[in-house]
Design a protein around this motif. Structure first.
Motif, PDB file in Angstrom:
ATOM      1  N   GLU A 168     -25.938 -40.162  43.546  1.00 58.88           N
ATOM      2  CA  GLU A 168     -25.302 -38.888  43.885  1.00 58.88           C
ATOM      3  C   GLU A 168     -26.102 -38.142  44.949  1.00 58.88           C
ATOM      4  O   GLU A 168     -25.538 -37.439  45.778  1.00 58.88           O
ATOM      5  CB  GLU A 168     -25.169 -38.007  42.637  1.00 58.88           C
ATOM      6  CG  GLU A 168     -24.044 -38.406  41.710  1.00 58.88           C
ATOM      7  CD  GLU A 168     -22.685 -38.306  42.363  1.00 58.88           C
ATOM      8  OE1 GLU A 168     -22.441 -37.334  43.099  1.00 58.88           O
ATOM      9  OE2 GLU A 168     -21.870 -39.215  42.152  1.00 58.88           O
ATOM     10  N   VAL A 169     -27.419 -38.293  44.919  1.00 52.57           N
ATOM     11  CA  VAL A 169     -28.272 -37.474  45.792  1.00 52.57           C
ATOM     12  C   VAL A 169     -29.076 -38.291  46.793  1.00 52.57           C
ATOM     13  O   VAL A 169     -29.667 -37.727  47.710  1.00 52.57           O
ATOM     14  CB  VAL A 169     -29.240 -36.615  44.944  1.00 52.57           C
ATOM     15  CG1 VAL A 169     -28.473 -35.643  44.070  1.00 52.57           C
ATOM     16  CG2 VAL A 169     -30.145 -37.481  44.079  1.00 52.57           C
ATOM     17  N   GLU A 170     -29.106 -39.614  46.630  1.00 51.14           N
ATOM     18  CA  GLU A 170     -29.934 -40.437  47.518  1.00 51.14           C
ATOM     19  C   GLU A 170     -29.158 -41.650  48.012  1.00 51.14           C
ATOM     20  O   GLU A 170     -28.688 -42.467  47.220  1.00 51.14           O
ATOM     21  CB  GLU A 170     -31.202 -40.884  46.789  1.00 51.14           C
ATOM     22  CG  GLU A 170     -32.176 -41.637  47.679  1.00 51.14           C
ATOM     23  CD  GLU A 170     -33.497 -41.914  46.996  1.00 51.14           C
ATOM     24  OE1 GLU A 170     -34.110 -42.963  47.301  1.00 51.14           O
ATOM     25  OE2 GLU A 170     -33.919 -41.096  46.152  1.00 51.14           O
ATOM     26  N   ASP A 171     -29.036 -41.771  49.322  1.00 49.19           N
ATOM     27  CA  ASP A 171     -28.332 -42.881  49.958  1.00 49.19           C
ATOM     28  C   ASP A 171     -29.317 -44.019  50.219  1.00 49.19           C
ATOM     29  O   ASP A 171     -30.325 -43.817  50.893  1.00 49.19           O
ATOM     30  CB  ASP A 171     -27.716 -42.398  51.273  1.00 49.19           C
ATOM     31  CG  ASP A 171     -26.917 -43.482  51.986  1.00 49.19           C
ATOM     32  OD1 ASP A 171     -26.805 -44.601  51.452  1.00 49.19           O
ATOM     33  OD2 ASP A 171     -26.403 -43.194  53.088  1.00 49.19           O
ATOM     34  N   PRO A 172     -29.044 -45.222  49.710  1.00 52.18           N
ATOM     35  CA  PRO A 172     -29.948 -46.353  49.994  1.00 52.18           C
ATOM     36  C   PRO A 172     -29.995 -46.734  51.467  1.00 52.18           C
ATOM     37  O   PRO A 172     -30.862 -47.507  51.874  1.00 52.18           O
ATOM     38  CB  PRO A 172     -29.356 -47.495  49.153  1.00 52.18           C
ATOM     39  CG  PRO A 172     -28.555 -46.823  48.095  1.00 52.18           C
ATOM     40  CD  PRO A 172     -28.006 -45.582  48.736  1.00 52.18           C
TER      41      PRO A 172
ATOM     42  N   ILE B 184     -21.765 -18.815  40.397  1.00 45.84           N
ATOM     43  CA  ILE B 184     -22.467 -20.086  40.562  1.00 45.84           C
ATOM     44  C   ILE B 184     -21.812 -20.823  41.721  1.00 45.84           C
ATOM     45  O   ILE B 184     -20.592 -21.011  41.727  1.00 45.84           O
ATOM     46  CB  ILE B 184     -22.375 -20.944  39.283  1.00 45.84           C
ATOM     47  CG1 ILE B 184     -23.011 -20.215  38.104  1.00 45.84           C
ATOM     48  CG2 ILE B 184     -23.051 -22.299  39.492  1.00 45.84           C
ATOM     49  CD1 ILE B 184     -22.831 -20.931  36.781  1.00 45.84           C
ATOM     50  N   PRO B 185     -22.558 -21.247  42.722  1.00 47.81           N
ATOM     51  CA  PRO B 185     -21.933 -21.908  43.875  1.00 47.81           C
ATOM     52  C   PRO B 185     -21.341 -23.267  43.499  1.00 47.81           C
ATOM     53  O   PRO B 185     -21.743 -23.890  42.514  1.00 47.81           O
ATOM     54  CB  PRO B 185     -23.089 -22.065  44.867  1.00 47.81           C
ATOM     55  CG  PRO B 185     -24.316 -22.025  44.028  1.00 47.81           C
ATOM     56  CD  PRO B 185     -24.017 -21.134  42.866  1.00 47.81           C
ATOM     57  N   PHE B 186     -20.381 -23.695  44.282  1.00 47.11           N
ATOM     58  CA  PHE B 186     -19.831 -25.045  44.142  1.00 47.11           C
ATOM     59  C   PHE B 186     -20.942 -26.056  44.402  1.00 47.11           C
ATOM     60  O   PHE B 186     -21.673 -25.961  45.385  1.00 47.11           O
ATOM     61  CB  PHE B 186     -18.689 -25.237  45.142  1.00 47.11           C
ATOM     62  CG  PHE B 186     -18.302 -26.668  45.373  1.00 47.11           C
ATOM     63  CD1 PHE B 186     -17.782 -27.441  44.342  1.00 47.11           C
ATOM     64  CD2 PHE B 186     -18.463 -27.260  46.621  1.00 47.11           C
ATOM     65  CE1 PHE B 186     -17.427 -28.773  44.551  1.00 47.11           C
ATOM     66  CE2 PHE B 186     -18.111 -28.578  46.849  1.00 47.11           C
ATOM     67  CZ  PHE B 186     -17.589 -29.338  45.807  1.00 47.11           C
ATOM     68  N   ILE B 187     -21.085 -27.026  43.503  1.00 44.42           N
ATOM     69  CA  ILE B 187     -22.103 -28.071  43.647  1.00 44.42           C
ATOM     70  C   ILE B 187     -21.390 -29.356  44.055  1.00 44.42           C
ATOM     71  O   ILE B 187     -20.608 -29.908  43.275  1.00 44.42           O
ATOM     72  CB  ILE B 187     -22.881 -28.269  42.331  1.00 44.42           C
ATOM     73  CG1 ILE B 187     -23.585 -26.961  41.945  1.00 44.42           C
ATOM     74  CG2 ILE B 187     -23.898 -29.397  42.467  1.00 44.42           C
ATOM     75  CD1 ILE B 187     -24.242 -26.989  40.583  1.00 44.42           C
ATOM     76  N   PRO B 188     -21.621 -29.853  45.270  1.00 49.65           N
ATOM     77  CA  PRO B 188     -20.838 -30.981  45.804  1.00 49.65           C
ATOM     78  C   PRO B 188     -21.297 -32.343  45.293  1.00 49.65           C
ATOM     79  O   PRO B 188     -21.562 -33.260  46.068  1.00 49.65           O
ATOM     80  CB  PRO B 188     -21.055 -30.844  47.313  1.00 49.65           C
ATOM     81  CG  PRO B 188     -22.422 -30.272  47.433  1.00 49.65           C
ATOM     82  CD  PRO B 188     -22.576 -29.333  46.267  1.00 49.65           C
ATOM     83  N   LEU B 189     -21.379 -32.482  43.971  1.00 45.58           N
ATOM     84  CA  LEU B 189     -21.822 -33.727  43.356  1.00 45.58           C
ATOM     85  C   LEU B 189     -20.900 -34.083  42.204  1.00 45.58           C
ATOM     86  O   LEU B 189     -20.238 -33.217  41.623  1.00 45.58           O
ATOM     87  CB  LEU B 189     -23.259 -33.593  42.829  1.00 45.58           C
ATOM     88  CG  LEU B 189     -24.349 -33.260  43.855  1.00 45.58           C
ATOM     89  CD1 LEU B 189     -25.661 -32.992  43.146  1.00 45.58           C
ATOM     90  CD2 LEU B 189     -24.508 -34.385  44.869  1.00 45.58           C
TER      91      LEU B 189
END
Length: 691
Positions: free
Chosen positions: A124-128, A521-526
């Protein structure tokens, strides 16, 4: 174009022989066709912190925790399941070590893979760092019981968005969606894949009716190669004239019974192997048949045992594949799902399936025409090869059209937890009137979880701090959210960082964002948000508040006597009377309460009850020191605290107290004191009419 492959590879809990093999076969096929690729080391959603080399240690830890926490009695079914697995793997401790070491050696020797191990949540947070991702083969698209769909196997993680995506020979397996929302998710994930191929006919037919892309039915990767490809590294067994028995998943009684009958009739020994943790195997009861059981078998040995067997009895899909490829005398027992049936049907070999009541000795199964099978294999191999190679070449040097994935992520809801943020004991305060649950952790902090879930739409507002922390006032919230088992801090620049990596002294990161009470709470794009914790921030200090004394009864006979140099009397047209003190009260539990200054002829004052105003809501102060929300139109319940003469204003467990009102309580009495009558009416001061 850099290609990353995600599949069930080295992280198979049962150390299934096929998992490392089908990845290896697919990678080698691409390399043979001059397509560079890397296998992404990937743990499935159900893997947790499983100890592949020593499963005994993993299950022992689970059992120890269950016993310690009293779950042994509360959850007897799981207790039995986990203790059985613990004991089975303990009995196989050394054999499991050897089997794992052989598997790992095969992977280390043959794989081109990432050093870093990923899972769906990390993706979700790290692209290989690849341009194209391929989810490859076997049962990767099922809904895992207790875990749900594995987003990584669908290439449906945020870091993979707007990258080229291909599925090759994906399978859904036995577990299908349980409801309409599951099916919507399943189809949404697949609809984002640019080139879709699956392994089973039934899944292909279903998808063609429900997604926009073309769907191709292809061979499992192990069949993309000729049999000679495997001859180069398989290990020939020492045994000769044997029946190879390999069973997986189910107990496979019929497969085992038929194998024993066949071995007796043909004077064959049996080489038995399974992915189940069974010490000594399941054929120990058959003393009239020679059995060789090698739980610590490696991948190269497994292939060799299939190739050189006189007959193969199995309920395994991949054992069927290799038996067909090696042109063996194959006997196939019962297996849940359609994948085994499908591969036999593909090669016109359905007659090689048997039932428990089949008589394989007196009514042998029809012989397999392997010349016919090889022709079908060649045709299917050509179609499958063309699919994957054409899909990859079509994407090379071509820009992918961008999509917006935000609408899907905004559908998420998740629990929100309000944490006191301190180890000191705090009062639940105004949170007590919100439907939800309160917990005190061993660390000392207190946490309140409302029943209502938060929506990930950027519009959901944080609650005001309802905790009461003596000698402190609220100063906002800081937020962390959880993806899987990882926690992330939300930063001022609207990025996020894993909690374990963040340091206030590290200039690499923006400071933590401080949210105001009531802020959105802001939108979390995950994807995959499991929950949010709003952690309270405090400043030393004490609330000050207006102190008001209310007559408590609307009556023309209500009399009062107050020092109007220290406050103001408000006598309203509705006959209510209030005295508002000029000096503010301090929420430290030391402010003195005025003695009773109201009287009503023939009534006795029993004391005073207290209500407080916190963030525009009114609460009663209850007998147990808690606060209860005053809801108009709702019957009053619960016992309120009654303040007597010479009391002190207690510490009020709320963060934003602005007004405290004491209301006198009256009871008819002929002996009530007589006070002077109200002689004049003082009109309410401007701005105070509604207090």
């Amino acid at each position: 174009m850099k290609i990353g492959i995600i599949s069930i590879n080295m992280f198979s809990k049962g150390l299934n022989f096929a998992c490392p093999l089908h990845n290896f076969a697919f990678q080698q096929f691409l390399l043979k066709n001059k397509i560079d690729n890397t296998i992404i080391s990937y743990t499935p959603v159900y893997f947790n912190d499983f100890n592949l080399r020593h499963p005994y240690e993993y299950y022992k830890k689970i059992c120890d925790n269950m016993e310690k926490n009293g779950k042994k009695e509360l959850d007897p079914d799981n207790w039995q399941r986990f203790t059985e697995l613990r004991d089975e793997y303990q009995a196989l401790y050394n054999e499991r070590e050897r089997r794992y070491d052989k598997f790992q050696n095969f992977i280390d020797t043959n794989y081109i893979k990432t050093d870093k191990i990923y899972d769906a949540d990390l993706l979700e947070v790290e692209d290989p760092g690849f341009d194209c991702y391929i989810c490859c083969t076997d049962v990767i698209w099922k809904k895992e019981p207790g875990f749900g769909f594995d987003r990584g196997f669908f290439l449906a993680c945020s870091s993979l968005e707007n990258k080229w995506k291909i599925s090759y020979a994906a399978s859904r397996g036995v577990y299908h969606s349980e409801n309409e929302e599951d099916e919507k998710t399943f189809l949404h994930y697949i609809d984002d894949i640019d080139a879709v191929s699956v392994r089973e006919k039934f899944l292909a037919e279903y998808l063609r009716k429900n997604i926009s892309q073309d769907v191709t039915e292809v061979l499992d990767p192990v069949l993309l190669h000729e049999k000679e490809f495997y001859y180069d590294f398989m290990k020939k067994p020492e045994e000769e004239h044997y029946l190879f028995l390999y069973y997986v998943q189910e107990k496979a009684e019929a497969t085992i019974e038929q194998a024993v009958k066949y071995a007796r009739a043909h004077n064959l020994k049996i080489v038995e192997i399974t992915d189940r943790p069974i010490k000594g195997g399941r054929l120990q009861q058959y003393t009239d048949v020679e059995v060789i059981y090698n739980y610590d078998m490696g991948i190269e040995e497994w292939l060799g045992y299939i190739r050189y067997a006189d007959a193969v009895f199995t309920n395994s899909f991949h054992c069927c594949c290799f038996s067909i490829l090696f042109e063996k005398e194959l006997f196939v027992g019962f297996r849940m799902g359609d994948k085994v049936t499908h591969v036999l049907e593909m090669f016109d070999m359905l007659e090689r399936k048997f039932e428990r009541e089949s008589d394989l000795i007196n009514n042998p199964l029809p012989k397999t025409d392997y010349e016919k099978v090889k022709k079908i294999m060649a045709e299917k191999r050509k179609e499958s090869s063309e699919f994957i190679l054409n899909a990859i070449h079509a994407m090379e040097n071509k820009e992918k059209q961008k999509k917006d994935y935000g609408w899907w992520k905004r559908r998420q809801t998740y629990p929100i937890h309000y944490n006191s943020g301190v180890k000191d004991e705090v009062k639940v305060g105004t949170f007590a009137s919100v439907p939800g649950e309160t917990r005190r952790f061993s660390s000392g902090s207190t946490e309140f979880t409302p029943e209502r879930y938060a929506e990930n739409d950027g519009m959901f507002k944080l609650l005001f701090n309802g905790f009461g922390y003596h000698n402190h006032v609220p100063a906002g919230w800081r937020i962390r959210f959880r993806i899987g088992k990882r926690w992330y801090w939300y930063l001022e620049d609207h990025t996020y960082v894993e909690r374990t990596e963040y340091s206030e002294n590290n200039e690499k990161y923006s400071p933590l964002k401080i949210f105001r009470e009531g802020e959105r709470i802001p939108f979390i794009p995950l994807n995959g948000i499991k929950g949010i914790v709003a952690e309270a921030i405090w400043e030393e200090g004490m609330n000050s508040f207006d102190v008001v004394y209310n007559g408590g009864r609307k009556s023309r006979k209500l009399q009062y006597q107050f020092d109007e140099s220290k406050g103001t009397v408000f006598a309203r047209n509705d006959l209510s009377v209030e005295y508002r003190m000029s000096e503010a009260g301090i929420n430290d539990g030391t402010s003195e309460l005025l003695n009773e200054h109201y009287s009503i002829p023939h009534y006795k004052c029993l004391g005073r009850k207290m209500r407080i105003k916190d963030n525009d809501k009114w609460y009663w102060y209850m007998a147990d020191g808690s606060l209860k929300l005053i809801e108009p139109g709702t019957p009053e319940t619960g016992e309120r605290y009654i303040f007597k003469e010479e009391s002190k204003i207690p510490y009020i467990p709320a963060g934003n107290v602005s007004v405290v009102v004491f209301e006198s309580i009256w009871q008819p009495s002929v002996s009530a004191k007589c006070w002077h009558k109200v002689k004049k009416l003082v009109h309410p001061a401007k701005g105070k009419e509604n207090e």
